[in-house]
Design a protein around this motif. Structure first.
Motif, PDB file in Angstrom:
ATOM      1  N   LEU A  29      -0.310   1.887 -13.050  1.00 28.26           N
ATOM      2  CA  LEU A  29       0.313   1.218 -11.912  1.00 28.26           C
ATOM      3  C   LEU A  29      -0.827   1.418 -10.909  1.00 28.26           C
ATOM      4  O   LEU A  29      -1.399   2.133 -10.530  1.00 28.26           O
ATOM      5  CB  LEU A  29       1.505   1.941 -11.294  1.00 28.26           C
ATOM      6  CG  LEU A  29       2.004   1.516 -10.233  1.00 28.26           C
ATOM      7  CD1 LEU A  29       2.427  -0.058 -10.275  1.00 28.26           C
ATOM      8  CD2 LEU A  29       3.273   2.219  -9.678  1.00 28.26           C
ATOM      9  N   VAL A  30      -1.275   0.286 -10.268  1.00 26.17           N
ATOM     10  CA  VAL A  30      -2.380  -0.077  -9.318  1.00 26.17           C
ATOM     11  C   VAL A  30      -2.305  -0.338  -7.986  1.00 26.17           C
ATOM     12  O   VAL A  30      -1.294  -1.480  -7.895  1.00 26.17           O
ATOM     13  CB  VAL A  30      -3.303  -1.003 -10.212  1.00 26.17           C
ATOM     14  CG1 VAL A  30      -4.609  -1.199  -9.350  1.00 26.17           C
ATOM     15  CG2 VAL A  30      -3.669  -0.760 -11.614  1.00 26.17           C
ATOM     16  N   GLY A  31      -2.584   0.286  -7.041  1.00 24.62           N
ATOM     17  CA  GLY A  31      -2.295  -0.034  -5.660  1.00 24.62           C
ATOM     18  C   GLY A  31      -3.407  -1.179  -5.370  1.00 24.62           C
ATOM     19  O   GLY A  31      -3.476  -2.196  -5.461  1.00 24.62           O
ATOM     20  N   GLY A  32      -4.127  -0.272  -4.430  1.00 23.44           N
ATOM     21  CA  GLY A  32      -5.327  -1.098  -3.758  1.00 23.44           C
ATOM     22  C   GLY A  32      -6.255  -2.081  -4.583  1.00 23.44           C
ATOM     23  O   GLY A  32      -6.332  -3.194  -4.176  1.00 23.44           O
ATOM     24  N   GLY A  47      -4.365   6.083  -3.168  1.00 23.94           N
ATOM     25  CA  GLY A  47      -4.856   5.589  -2.087  1.00 23.94           C
ATOM     26  C   GLY A  47      -6.085   6.191  -1.329  1.00 23.94           C
ATOM     27  O   GLY A  47      -6.420   6.138  -0.392  1.00 23.94           O
ATOM     28  N   GLY A  98      -0.880   6.161 -12.230  1.00 25.92           N
ATOM     29  CA  GLY A  98      -1.354   5.643 -10.916  1.00 25.92           C
ATOM     30  C   GLY A  98      -1.840   6.806 -10.016  1.00 25.92           C
ATOM     31  O   GLY A  98      -1.448   7.479  -9.935  1.00 25.92           O
ATOM     32  N   GLY A  99      -2.794   5.905  -9.190  1.00 24.38           N
ATOM     33  CA  GLY A  99      -3.465   6.875  -8.055  1.00 24.38           C
ATOM     34  C   GLY A  99      -5.091   6.587  -8.349  1.00 24.38           C
ATOM     35  O   GLY A  99      -5.695   7.139  -9.137  1.00 24.38           O
ATOM     36  N   SER A 100      -5.490   5.676  -7.373  1.00 26.02           N
ATOM     37  CA  SER A 100      -6.850   5.310  -7.341  1.00 26.02           C
ATOM     38  C   SER A 100      -7.381   4.536  -8.694  1.00 26.02           C
ATOM     39  O   SER A 100      -8.812   5.048  -8.837  1.00 26.02           O
ATOM     40  CB  SER A 100      -7.784   6.479  -6.849  1.00 26.02           C
ATOM     41  OG  SER A 100      -7.183   6.623  -5.478  1.00 26.02           O
ATOM     42  N   HIS A 143       8.659   5.250  -5.434  1.00 32.92           N
ATOM     43  CA  HIS A 143       7.334   5.154  -4.974  1.00 32.92           C
ATOM     44  C   HIS A 143       7.372   6.582  -4.117  1.00 32.92           C
ATOM     45  O   HIS A 143       8.096   6.599  -3.289  1.00 32.92           O
ATOM     46  CB  HIS A 143       6.815   4.119  -4.451  1.00 32.92           C
ATOM     47  CG  HIS A 143       5.287   3.912  -4.306  1.00 32.92           C
ATOM     48  ND1 HIS A 143       4.878   4.573  -3.309  1.00 32.92           N
ATOM     49  CD2 HIS A 143       4.398   3.391  -5.195  1.00 32.92           C
ATOM     50  CE1 HIS A 143       3.286   4.608  -3.713  1.00 32.92           C
ATOM     51  NE2 HIS A 143       3.196   3.820  -4.708  1.00 32.92           N
ATOM     52  N   GLU A 154       2.171   9.222 -10.809  1.00 33.03           N
ATOM     53  CA  GLU A 154       1.376   9.031  -9.748  1.00 33.03           C
ATOM     54  C   GLU A 154       1.259  10.086  -8.816  1.00 33.03           C
ATOM     55  O   GLU A 154       2.133  10.472  -8.202  1.00 33.03           O
ATOM     56  CB  GLU A 154       2.002   7.893  -8.960  1.00 33.03           C
ATOM     57  CG  GLU A 154       2.067   6.759  -9.429  1.00 33.03           C
ATOM     58  CD  GLU A 154       2.296   5.410  -8.486  1.00 33.03           C
ATOM     59  OE1 GLU A 154       1.217   4.524  -8.735  1.00 33.03           O
ATOM     60  OE2 GLU A 154       2.811   5.179  -7.530  1.00 33.03           O
ATOM     61  N   ALA A 180      -3.440  11.301  -5.251  1.00 38.08           N
ATOM     62  CA  ALA A 180      -4.511  10.447  -6.128  1.00 38.08           C
ATOM     63  C   ALA A 180      -4.441   8.974  -5.395  1.00 38.08           C
ATOM     64  O   ALA A 180      -4.926   8.100  -5.585  1.00 38.08           O
ATOM     65  CB  ALA A 180      -4.421  10.620  -7.494  1.00 38.08           C
ATOM     66  N   GLU A 186       5.354   6.712  -1.518  1.00 32.83           N
ATOM     67  CA  GLU A 186       5.385   6.299  -0.248  1.00 32.83           C
ATOM     68  C   GLU A 186       6.768   6.148   0.392  1.00 32.83           C
ATOM     69  O   GLU A 186       7.220   6.515   1.553  1.00 32.83           O
ATOM     70  CB  GLU A 186       4.674   5.146   0.073  1.00 32.83           C
ATOM     71  CG  GLU A 186       3.123   5.343  -0.042  1.00 32.83           C
ATOM     72  CD  GLU A 186       2.293   4.031  -0.628  1.00 32.83           C
ATOM     73  OE1 GLU A 186       2.553   3.116  -0.546  1.00 32.83           O
ATOM     74  OE2 GLU A 186       1.357   4.476  -0.966  1.00 32.83           O
TER      75      GLU A 186
HETATM   76  C1  PEP Z   1       0.340   2.804  -5.873  1.00 34.50           C
HETATM   77  O1  PEP Z   1       0.477   2.514  -4.765  1.00 34.50           O
HETATM   78  O2  PEP Z   1       1.314   2.837  -6.807  1.00 34.50           O
HETATM   79  C2  PEP Z   1      -1.120   3.341  -6.247  1.00 34.50           C
HETATM   80  C3  PEP Z   1      -1.372   3.875  -7.289  1.00 34.50           C
HETATM   81  O3  PEP Z   1      -2.265   3.184  -5.109  1.00 34.50           O
HETATM   82  P1  PEP Z   1      -3.885   3.075  -5.527  1.00 34.50           P
HETATM   83  O4  PEP Z   1      -4.087   2.508  -6.577  1.00 34.50           O
HETATM   84  O5  PEP Z   1      -4.216   2.543  -4.097  1.00 34.50           O
HETATM   85  O6  PEP Z   1      -4.006   4.540  -5.176  1.00 34.50           O
END
Ligand code: PEP
Length: 247
Positions: free
Chosen positions: A229-232, A170, A208-210, A94, A164, A168, A96
């Motif tokens: 891939l979904v974060g928030g 978060g 992934g990305g928002s 990831h 990701e 994008a 981060e």
């Molecule tokens: C993530 O952490 O993998 C991600 C995609 O975060 P977000 O959906 O919050 O942008």
């Protein structure tokens, strides 16, 4: 065979016993598209709690795993510890962790090999920074991240690639459908040339990305976007809409 749509939820370092239990209850009560493979990644502290209470057709992932089998590695978690806790997936690479904890491509590749060797499937994250995108280096950066893994790993059947873009994640700034499709197609082309046409055809490449309940349907229509891939948004009830976005 068509690629099965895949949606991962990355809770990151969020949640308490109460709020994570609420998410589990929400997912347990939701009507989910049975054709979608769903995997959620809570903090390490809550892996067992989630595995115990979450409906069994949803898999649970760690957010990271170490590449050594055991020993004096304070704070780390081994592949064997995951397996013995019923955790069959892990996120790796990831951004981060790549940026904040300075994990390089080689380390991510070594952990990917360790996970796969121990029977844990991998959501392998890759993606470029805004600076790299503006310099026209997106494909080169992503390919280099994947090439490092290809040097260690021969079997790609237990890997889902998550593209990701760092800019994008978060930020609320989602890639356009064209931007996502362009990079996903380039990753598939790389898989075709450097690994094999079969692996290119069968590997899920998720974005992934928002991702939100508002933008997921358009993204899901892209031919090379095989899920998210979904974060928030995975912490919210709307995660269910994202899981069901391919219907
Ligand atoms: C993530 O952490 O993998 C991600 C995609 O975060 P977000 O959906 O919050 O942008």
């Amino acid at each position: 065979m068509p690629r099965q749509f895949f949606v991962g939820g990355n809770f990151k370092m969020n949640g308490t016993i109460k709020s994570v239990t609420d998410i589990v209850t929400n997912l347990n009560n939701a009507k989910l598209d049975p054709n979608v493979e769903v995997v959620v990644a809570p903090s390490a502290l809550y892996l067992l709690l989630v595995r115990e209470h979450l409906r069994k057709e949803i898999e649970v992932a760690a957010q990271n795993v170490y590449d050594k089998p055991n020993g004096a590695f304070t704070g780390e978690i081994s592949v064997e510890q995951l397996k013995s806790s019923g955790i069959n997936w892990t996120l790796l690479g990831h951004s981060e962790r790549r940026v904040i904890l300075q994990e390089d491509d080689k380390f991510v590749a070594s952990k990917t090999k360790a996970a796969l060797d121990g029977g844990v499937s991998v959501i392998l994250c890759c993606g470029e920074s805004l600076e790299q995108r503006e310099a026209g280096k997106t494909i080169e950066v992503v390919n280099n991240q994947l090439k490092a893994v290809a040097a260690e790993v021969k079997d790609w059947s237990k890997i889902v690639i998550a593209y990701e873009p760092i800019w994008a994640i978060g930020t609320g700034k989602v890639a356009t459908t064209e931007q996502a499709q362009e990079v996903h197609a380039a990753i598939r082309e790389w898989l075709k040339k450097d690994i094999s046409p079969e692996v290119a055809e069968s590997t899920r490449i998720i974005y992934g990305g928002s991702v939100s309940e508002k933008n997921c349907k358009e993204l899901a229509k892209q031919p090379d976007v095989d899920g998210f891939l979904v974060g928030g948004a995975s912490l919210k009830p709307a995660f269910v809409d994202i899981i069901n976005s391919n219907q």
